[in-house]
Write a protein that holds these residues in place. Structure first.
Motif, PDB file in Angstrom:
ATOM      1  N   PHE A 140       0.910  -1.240   0.132  1.00 23.84           N
ATOM      2  CA  PHE A 140      -0.124  -0.071  -0.044  1.00 23.84           C
ATOM      3  C   PHE A 140       0.908   1.303  -0.051  1.00 23.84           C
ATOM      4  N   ARG A 141       0.230   2.507  -0.243  1.00 24.02           N
ATOM      5  CA  ARG A 141       1.029   3.722  -0.282  1.00 24.02           C
ATOM      6  C   ARG A 141       1.602   4.298   1.103  1.00 24.02           C
ATOM      7  N   ASN A 142       0.876   3.685   2.090  1.00 24.37           N
ATOM      8  CA  ASN A 142       1.421   4.207   3.383  1.00 24.37           C
ATOM      9  C   ASN A 142       0.764   3.238   4.553  1.00 24.37           C
ATOM     10  N   PHE A 143       0.865   3.831   5.708  1.00 24.71           N
ATOM     11  CA  PHE A 143       0.603   2.809   6.882  1.00 24.71           C
ATOM     12  C   PHE A 143      -0.963   2.970   6.946  1.00 24.71           C
ATOM     13  N   GLN A 144      -1.516   4.236   6.888  1.00 24.53           N
ATOM     14  CA  GLN A 144      -2.965   4.411   6.988  1.00 24.53           C
ATOM     15  C   GLN A 144      -3.744   3.274   6.108  1.00 24.53           C
ATOM     16  N   GLN A 145      -3.400   3.315   4.737  1.00 21.60           N
ATOM     17  CA  GLN A 145      -4.094   2.247   3.899  1.00 21.60           C
ATOM     18  C   GLN A 145      -3.730   0.692   4.031  1.00 21.60           C
ATOM     19  N   ALA A 146      -2.847   0.558   4.705  1.00 22.56           N
ATOM     20  CA  ALA A 146      -2.319  -0.831   5.112  1.00 22.56           C
ATOM     21  C   ALA A 146      -3.265  -1.159   6.375  1.00 22.56           C
TER      22      ALA A 146
ATOM     23  N   TRP B 269       4.351  -0.340   7.690  1.00 25.20           N
ATOM     24  CA  TRP B 269       4.112   0.869   6.814  1.00 25.20           C
ATOM     25  C   TRP B 269       4.007   0.228   5.270  1.00 25.20           C
ATOM     26  N   GLY B 270       2.915   0.622   4.795  1.00 17.96           N
ATOM     27  CA  GLY B 270       2.832   0.179   3.103  1.00 17.96           C
ATOM     28  C   GLY B 270       2.633  -1.223   3.166  1.00 17.96           C
ATOM     29  N   LYS B 271       2.549  -2.362   4.133  1.00 16.79           N
ATOM     30  CA  LYS B 271       2.670  -3.653   3.573  1.00 16.79           C
ATOM     31  C   LYS B 271       1.704  -4.366   4.714  1.00 16.79           C
TER      32      LYS B 271
END
Ligand code: H2B
Length: 112
Positions: free
Chosen positions: A51-57, A81-83
């Protein structure tokens, strides 16, 4: 929604059947981004989502949590973060049950 994702989870009992090698290969063919890993002698089904960042993850992690709760069948989730690493197996069985493949297919549905 894929065929596999639409199937109903069976009760995951200690004496439920493990998937056979043929079943495993057939289900995996429908889940090309997933892989089988073995940890402590237990076969598991795993995929890493990026993902683009932690929030999306984190948002994806919560969506997976919702489908797990709805099915009464739960993965291991490593959220970074991002995964997000999602790992499905049947704890009672100490191996892979058809439920794990059904939930992996549903996981793909909520990744989009
Ligand atoms: C009591 C509870 O329903 C059981 O422990 C469920 C919970 N979620 C589960 N999830 C998975 N993956 N395997 C299980 O054996 C399992 N058992």
């Amino acid at each position: 929604m894929s065929e596999l994702a639409r199937e109903k989870c069976q009760a995951c009992r200690r004496d439920a059947p493990h998937v056979t090698a043929e079943e495993r290969d057939a289900y995996l063919a429908e889940l090309p981004q997933w892989q089988i890993v073995e940890r402590d002698g237990i076969m598991q089904l795993e995929r890493v989502f990026t993902f683009r960042n932690f929030q999306q993850a984190l948002a994806f992690t919560n969506r997976v949590g919702e489908i797990a709760e709805a099915a009464g069948h739960h993965p291991a989730l490593l959220t970074e973060w991002g995964k997000v690493t999602v790992t499905w197996w049947s704890h009672e069985l100490k191996g892979l049950h058809k439920n794990d493949f059904i939930l992996a297919a549903r996981t793909d549905e909520v990744a989009a």
